[in-house]
Scaffold this motif. Sequence first.
Motif, PDB file in Angstrom:
ATOM      1  N   ILE A  14      39.903  36.085  49.114  1.00  0.00           N
ATOM      2  CA  ILE A  14      39.841  34.823  49.857  1.00  0.00           C
ATOM      3  C   ILE A  14      41.179  34.096  49.708  1.00  0.00           C
ATOM      4  N   GLU A  15      41.721  34.125  48.502  1.00  0.00           N
ATOM      5  CA  GLU A  15      43.021  33.525  48.216  1.00  0.00           C
ATOM      6  C   GLU A  15      43.959  34.640  47.739  1.00  0.00           C
ATOM      7  N   PRO A  16      44.747  35.207  48.640  1.00  0.00           N
ATOM      8  CA  PRO A  16      45.597  36.361  48.275  1.00  0.00           C
ATOM      9  C   PRO A  16      46.548  36.095  47.116  1.00  0.00           C
ATOM     10  N   GLU A  17      46.919  34.816  46.905  1.00  0.00           N
ATOM     11  CA  GLU A  17      47.867  34.509  45.838  1.00  0.00           C
ATOM     12  C   GLU A  17      47.291  34.766  44.443  1.00  0.00           C
ATOM     13  N   LYS A  18      45.986  35.085  44.374  1.00  0.00           N
ATOM     14  CA  LYS A  18      45.380  35.366  43.071  1.00  0.00           C
ATOM     15  C   LYS A  18      45.453  36.853  42.719  1.00  0.00           C
ATOM     16  N   TRP A  19      46.442  37.556  43.284  1.00  0.00           N
ATOM     17  CA  TRP A  19      46.564  38.987  43.000  1.00  0.00           C
ATOM     18  C   TRP A  19      46.850  39.269  41.532  1.00  0.00           C
ATOM     19  N   GLN A  20      47.427  38.256  40.839  1.00  0.00           N
ATOM     20  CA  GLN A  20      47.741  38.460  39.427  1.00  0.00           C
ATOM     21  C   GLN A  20      46.457  38.583  38.573  1.00  0.00           C
ATOM     22  N   THR A  21      45.378  37.993  39.050  1.00  0.00           N
ATOM     23  CA  THR A  21      44.100  38.145  38.340  1.00  0.00           C
ATOM     24  C   THR A  21      43.681  39.616  38.322  1.00  0.00           C
ATOM     25  N   ILE A  22      43.886  40.286  39.449  1.00  0.00           N
ATOM     26  CA  ILE A  22      43.570  41.720  39.523  1.00  0.00           C
ATOM     27  C   ILE A  22      44.496  42.500  38.597  1.00  0.00           C
ATOM     28  N   GLN A  23      45.781  42.094  38.578  1.00  0.00           N
ATOM     29  CA  GLN A  23      46.751  42.797  37.722  1.00  0.00           C
ATOM     30  C   GLN A  23      46.350  42.698  36.260  1.00  0.00           C
ATOM     31  N   ARG A  24      45.990  41.481  35.817  1.00  0.00           N
ATOM     32  CA  ARG A  24      45.644  41.307  34.407  1.00  0.00           C
ATOM     33  C   ARG A  24      44.371  42.076  34.042  1.00  0.00           C
ATOM     34  N   HIS A  25      43.357  42.023  34.899  1.00  0.00           N
ATOM     35  CA  HIS A  25      42.088  42.681  34.591  1.00  0.00           C
ATOM     36  C   HIS A  25      42.258  44.193  34.500  1.00  0.00           C
ATOM     37  N   ASN A  26      43.090  44.760  35.374  1.00  0.00           N
ATOM     38  CA  ASN A  26      43.248  46.215  35.421  1.00  0.00           C
ATOM     39  C   ASN A  26      44.446  46.718  34.602  1.00  0.00           C
ATOM     40  N   LYS A  27      45.208  45.739  34.019  1.00  0.00           N
ATOM     41  CA  LYS A  27      46.362  46.108  33.182  1.00  0.00           C
ATOM     42  C   LYS A  27      47.342  47.020  33.938  1.00  0.00           C
ATOM     43  N   ILE A  28      47.715  46.556  35.127  1.00  0.00           N
ATOM     44  CA  ILE A  28      48.653  47.316  35.957  1.00  0.00           C
ATOM     45  C   ILE A  28      50.070  46.808  35.678  1.00  0.00           C
ATOM     46  N   PRO A  29      50.956  47.659  35.145  1.00  0.00           N
ATOM     47  CA  PRO A  29      52.290  47.173  34.753  1.00  0.00           C
ATOM     48  C   PRO A  29      53.173  46.800  35.945  1.00  0.00           C
ATOM     49  N   ASN A  30      53.142  47.582  37.011  1.00  0.00           N
ATOM     50  CA  ASN A  30      54.000  47.333  38.166  1.00  0.00           C
ATOM     51  C   ASN A  30      53.126  47.128  39.398  1.00  0.00           C
ATOM     52  N   PRO A  31      53.029  45.893  39.930  1.00  0.00           N
ATOM     53  CA  PRO A  31      52.147  45.622  41.069  1.00  0.00           C
ATOM     54  C   PRO A  31      52.605  46.304  42.348  1.00  0.00           C
ATOM     55  N   ARG A  32      53.873  46.797  42.376  1.00  0.00           N
ATOM     56  CA  ARG A  32      54.371  47.421  43.601  1.00  0.00           C
ATOM     57  C   ARG A  32      54.257  48.947  43.573  1.00  0.00           C
ATOM     58  N   ARG A  33      53.945  49.485  42.409  1.00  0.00           N
ATOM     59  CA  ARG A  33      53.831  50.931  42.294  1.00  0.00           C
ATOM     60  C   ARG A  33      52.516  51.266  41.570  1.00  0.00           C
ATOM     61  N   ILE A  34      51.572  51.791  42.315  1.00  0.00           N
ATOM     62  CA  ILE A  34      50.251  52.129  41.766  1.00  0.00           C
ATOM     63  C   ILE A  34      50.009  53.610  42.024  1.00  0.00           C
ATOM     64  N   LYS A  35      49.686  54.318  40.982  1.00  0.00           N
ATOM     65  CA  LYS A  35      49.453  55.745  41.113  1.00  0.00           C
ATOM     66  C   LYS A  35      48.244  55.999  42.004  1.00  0.00           C
ATOM     67  N   PRO A  36      48.379  56.840  43.030  1.00  0.00           N
ATOM     68  CA  PRO A  36      47.230  57.163  43.895  1.00  0.00           C
ATOM     69  C   PRO A  36      46.055  57.687  43.073  1.00  0.00           C
ATOM     70  N   GLY A  37      44.843  57.238  43.417  1.00  0.00           N
ATOM     71  CA  GLY A  37      43.628  57.627  42.707  1.00  0.00           C
ATOM     72  C   GLY A  37      43.228  56.669  41.622  1.00  0.00           C
ATOM     73  N   THR A  38      44.119  55.741  41.265  1.00  0.00           N
ATOM     74  CA  THR A  38      43.781  54.765  40.234  1.00  0.00           C
ATOM     75  C   THR A  38      42.634  53.879  40.718  1.00  0.00           C
ATOM     76  N   GLU A  39      41.609  53.728  39.883  1.00  0.00           N
ATOM     77  CA  GLU A  39      40.481  52.864  40.247  1.00  0.00           C
ATOM     78  C   GLU A  39      40.805  51.429  39.864  1.00  0.00           C
ATOM     79  N   ILE A  40      40.801  50.555  40.865  1.00  0.00           N
ATOM     80  CA  ILE A  40      41.150  49.152  40.661  1.00  0.00           C
ATOM     81  C   ILE A  40      39.901  48.309  40.866  1.00  0.00           C
TER      82      ILE A  40
END
Length: 564
Positions: free
Chosen positions: A72-98
């Motif tokens: 709903i609010e795209p600017e909250k993408w960092q919440t997804i980053q923190r929950h999934n512990k994704i180091p680089n938001p621009r590079r995500i390994k294909p198949g990673t479950e988010i």
Amino acid sequence: MTKKIFPPELGQASFPALHLPRAAVWLCCLMCCPMLAMFFSGAASAQEATKYFTHAARQGDTLIGLANRYLIEPEKWQTIQRHNKIPNPRRIKPGTEIQIPIALMRSDASPAKVISVQGPVEASSGKLEIGALVNEGTGIKTGENGFVTLALADGSTIVVQSKSQVKLETSRVLANTGGVPFTTIGLVGGRVESAIAKRKGQGARFEISTQTSTMGVRGTQFRVSTDESSRSARGEVIEGVVAVSSTTARQQPIDLNAGFGIVVEAGKAAALPVALLPAPDLSAASALQERIVLRFKFADVADATRYRGQIATDSAFTNLLADDVFKTAEAKFGNLADGQYFFRARAIDKSALEGIDAVHAFKLKARPEPPFPSLPQDKNKFAATAVEFKWADASEAGSYRFQLARRADFAQPISDERALPVSAFSPAMPLTPGDYFWRVSSVRPDGDIGPFGDAQSFTLKAMPQAPNPPKEEGNRVGFSWGAEPQQTFDFQLASDAEFKTLVQEMKLTQPEVVIDKPSKAGIYYMRYRATDADGFVGPYSSAQTIEVKPSRWWLLLLVIPFLL
């Protein structure tokens, strides 16, 4: 070196002072941990699964792109980053479950659809009919034997049971997910039974909330009931896993597995899950019901206090027609039209948790209803040379089918009349003494034959044998006749054929009698009747006659003068 298990801070509790090696302490902890983990596993399994939508990363995915797509609010993408512990938001390994929190996702309204409605039903949105859409915020209330079945967008079904009140609080699909639904039902009172479609790897969410509990699933079959008077809720899982949490007490969610039930009371932590009672055995239930009152008898289930029985037109029981609770292992229903149905039974334990279902398919063919038999009366015993059968006129009958047999199973009827135009019949054949069974069914003018009525029985006794010719010896005369063991007899001698003027009347224990001849000359009539050992009194025999001739002593007066 040893260490006390119970420290002094426990006060005056009368625990013994146990001293165990430190290694033993760690061993006890290791043994307990798996059990604790099983009990509180809901925090990381079913309960968590209902809070997140899982996206499998594809080539080129970025967290900002996924946020623009789902949030709903795209600017909250960092919440997804923190929950999934994704180091680089621009590079995500294909198949990673988010995992994406459902609470942050965009969604579209997805009304439920009415696929079945029976009996008294009220809705805040107006009259409910099959095919009607039920929007968020709609309240539904059912009366006695009132039922509503709602279908969700993914094929899940929710059956609102008799005498229940619910509210469709949320009915939506997550945007850009291919229609992943999330639904919340508020159960005010009564019962709800749900069959939720399985959506592996997705974020499908379904919850039922009561005053005391929230029960959430991803895909399962389960029931929820609530008791407004005691402010308690019950959950029973038939398939899958349900995450149960108390809304009035602080407690980690509990995973409730298939075959188990749970009770959640206001202000208390949810009780430990208990195994549901097994399904009743319906193997002896008839596949054909031929009476307007349906009866299903089954064996008692150990520890059951009551039983619930239900009737539906489909094996999934989405189109319910009748529901009731019975004190014994026999369910009874009425007011159903002839047709194909399914009966479902389950045992109820002392905590009011309802057990595993048993389902039985059957056919109801109770019409046209059989007529009421009148003559001869059931279990009657009588002596006759001919028998007339009579029954009441049935309103739907154009004719009747009649059967007479010597056996209760009517395997080889001695008479089978298929189109009797009137409600009476007399067999042309002579009937020999013995036991008989008879029954009648109604036949509609179009030839539709209804079920036979309950079989009637009677015993035909032989007519009494005519007495043997009287034996005269001087002024005495003897009578005798054939008899059966242990019979007693009523004997009558009269001066008239109607036996209005009795000369002698006697009760006898033997089939014979010797009496003095009547002093008055004339024709006399004699008859008897027998009483069996079971009290059956037969008819009187046909009358026999004897003639008492006048005495000729006066001839001596004429002879005496010549002898002097």
